[in-house]
Design a protein around this motif. Structure first.
Motif, mmCIF file in Angstrom:
data_model
loop_
_atom_site.group_PDB
_atom_site.id
_atom_site.type_symbol
_atom_site.label_atom_id
_atom_site.label_comp_id
_atom_site.label_asym_id
_atom_site.label_seq_id
_atom_site.Cartn_x
_atom_site.Cartn_y
_atom_site.Cartn_z
ATOM 1 N N GLN A 117 85.963 -76.698 8.274
ATOM 2 C CA GLN A 117 85.441 -75.841 7.218
ATOM 3 C C GLN A 117 86.309 -74.601 7.040
ATOM 4 O OE1 GLN A 117 83.094 -76.535 5.092
ATOM 5 N NE2 GLN A 117 83.221 -74.577 4.039
ATOM 6 N N GLU A 118 86.780 -74.023 8.152
ATOM 7 C CA GLU A 118 87.671 -72.869 8.065
ATOM 8 C C GLU A 118 88.980 -73.238 7.373
ATOM 9 O OE1 GLU A 118 86.674 -69.764 11.577
ATOM 10 O OE2 GLU A 118 87.849 -71.505 12.214
ATOM 11 N N GLY A 161 91.731 -75.346 0.655
ATOM 12 C CA GLY A 161 91.002 -76.090 -0.354
ATOM 13 C C GLY A 161 90.646 -77.483 0.142
ATOM 14 N N GLU A 162 90.047 -78.282 -0.738
ATOM 15 C CA GLU A 162 89.645 -79.647 -0.374
ATOM 16 C C GLU A 162 90.877 -80.491 -0.054
ATOM 17 O OE1 GLU A 162 86.837 -81.016 0.090
ATOM 18 O OE2 GLU A 162 85.331 -79.696 -0.826
ATOM 19 N N LYS A 177 89.374 -75.610 5.185
ATOM 20 C CA LYS A 177 89.050 -75.842 3.775
ATOM 21 C C LYS A 177 88.995 -74.537 2.994
ATOM 22 C CE LYS A 177 85.231 -77.517 0.893
ATOM 23 N NZ LYS A 177 83.884 -78.137 0.906
ATOM 24 N N GLN A 178 88.487 -73.475 3.607
ATOM 25 C CA GLN A 178 88.359 -72.201 2.917
ATOM 26 C C GLN A 178 89.708 -71.622 2.515
ATOM 27 O OE1 GLN A 178 86.043 -69.864 5.668
ATOM 28 N NE2 GLN A 178 84.105 -70.836 5.092
ATOM 29 N N ILE A 179 90.764 -72.009 3.232
ATOM 30 C CA ILE A 179 92.099 -71.488 2.928
ATOM 31 C C ILE A 179 92.943 -72.497 2.162
ATOM 32 C CG2 ILE A 179 94.266 -70.672 3.953
ATOM 33 C CD1 ILE A 179 92.553 -69.483 6.219
ATOM 34 N N SER A 210 91.352 -69.499 11.449
ATOM 35 C CA SER A 210 90.053 -68.850 11.639
ATOM 36 C C SER A 210 90.064 -67.507 10.924
ATOM 37 C CB SER A 210 89.754 -68.644 13.125
ATOM 38 O OG SER A 210 90.588 -67.631 13.665
ATOM 39 N N ARG A 211 88.900 -67.028 10.560
ATOM 40 C CA ARG A 211 88.811 -65.762 9.823
ATOM 41 C C ARG A 211 89.495 -64.624 10.571
ATOM 42 N NH1 ARG A 211 82.491 -65.342 8.704
ATOM 43 N NH2 ARG A 211 82.436 -66.727 10.517
#
Length: 384
Positions: free
Chosen positions: A170-171, A177-178, A173-175, A132-133
């Motif tokens: 989604q979190e 990648g796909e 994925k942001q770190i 998480s961010r």
């Protein structure tokens, strides 16, 4: 060592019951094994102490103990060597290894053993909100360096990632990648009682670990702007003492009509009853992959004032609280003023809605189906 056993899943968890200071992962595994324990055999390998270092003297080290619908082996720190972990993994007979942290040294040890061919098991890795961010930014440079190192060593090849929601996916994925190796399997939730218990005779409660990413300081800053008398009771283990000192400094600057007190740590069996006394749960968390404490509050008939950094979204539509952006602290102030200002009749009505909402969460059939699929769906085979 005794002859090889025949467990289905070997669960690796830094802390387990009777710990309640280690947060949501303990509750997740308790609920998971209760949900699936009649059809899968779970063996949990964990430390023989709590997160604060308190040793479970009443738990014999290295022996299999029945806890709920799972078996548990509690190990002293001296028995967490690669050799010992290899022996316990082989002893279990399990075909699936279930890791409940990305950054835990225990997880690293098992990933390394698998890469070296010492254990041959399918691996499921649940980061439990570590990406998480709010969580990842804490010591972010070190975490990113570690993540890259683990990836370059090939320790992540061929495993399955578990997330509890599309939001957590989604979190991730942001770190990372796909990826095509991520499965959504929601955290199970269980309500021990279903009858009406709420009293709502106090104002606000904060119940969580006291550390920066849980955002207690933000809650205090919002309370400073509330225009009428209000009280906040704080519950939870003080995980970060320097952060708690910052929060205490905020408390000292609050206006006289805002009363705040620290009430200590609750045993799990006290949580629901304690929630039932409050008009609202103020929880502007920096990020949760699930947040068991949120449906626990709702099950006690207590509405939640929540940040938008969790999977929960429809509280206002359902009439059980608010999901608000951290970028708009004035919206938290307004929500506090609305919920704390409710009449007894309004609190009665919102309590009924909250409890019905929690019961609907518990009864979702897809939660069971998705968690069974997590352990039974064939893995994509590839080179380790």
């Amino acid at each position: 060592m005794t002859p090889q056993l025949n467990y289905d899943v070997l669960v690796i968890l830094d802390y387990y019951l009777p710990s309640r200071k280690a947060g949501g992962p303990v509750t997740t595994i308790v609920n998971l094994t209760e949900l699936l324990g009649d059809e899968m055999r779970f063996l949990i390998l964990t430390r023989r102490r709590d997160i604060d270092g308190k040793v479970y003297d009443h738990m014999p080290a290295g022996r299999i103990m029945r806890v709920g619908k799972a078996d548990v082996i509690y190990l002293d720190d001296s028995k967490l060597t690669l050799r010992d972990l290899t022996q316990y993994a082989q002893l279990s007979g399990a075909t699936t290894l279930y890791l409940n942290s990305f950054f835990s040294p225990l997880s690293f040890s098992f990933l390394l053993l698998r890469r070296l061919g010492q254990i041959k098991m399918d691996v499921i890795l649940a980061p439990r909100g570590e990406f998480s961010r709010a969580a990842y930014v804490l010591k972010g440079a070190k975490k990113e360096l570690y993540r890259q190192l683990v990836d370059r060593m090939g320790l992540l090849r061929g495993l399955r990632w578990q997330v509890s929601s599309a939001y957590e996916a989604q979190e991730l994925k942001q770190i990372l990648g796909e990826r095509n190796d991520v499965m959504v399997a929601p955290d199970p939730f269980s309500v021990s009682q279903s009858h009406k218990t709420w009293t709502h005779d106090r104002d606000l409660i904060y119940l969580s670990r006291i550390c920066r990413n849980k955002n207690l300081h933000y809650a205090l800053q919002c309370l400073a702007k509330v225009r009428f008398p209000v009280s906040l009771d704080i519950y939870g283990p003080i995980e970060d003492t320097s952060y708690w000192e910052e929060c205490q400094a905020h408390i000292k600057t609050l206006p006289s009509h805002v009363q705040v007190q620290y009430c200590g740590v609750l045993a799990h069996e006290q949580v629901r009853t304690t929630f039932s006394h409050y008009g609202a749960f103020l929880f502007p968390t920096g990020g949760e992959n699930y947040g068991h404490v949120i449906p626990e509050a709702l099950s006690a008939g207590t509405p939640v004032i929540l940040s938008d950094r969790t999977p929960w979204r429809d509280f206002e539509e359902a009439g059980v609280g608010y999901v608000l952006p951290l970028e708009a602290p004035e919206s938290f102030v307004a929500a506090v003023e609305v919920l704390v200002g409710h009449s007894p009749q309004e609190r009665e009505a919102i309590g009924a809605r909250c409890q019905a909402y929690a019961q609907a969460i518990e009864q979702q059939p897809q939660v069971r189906q998705q968690n069974i699929a997590l352990f039974t769906q064939p893995f994509k085979r590839g080179q380790l």
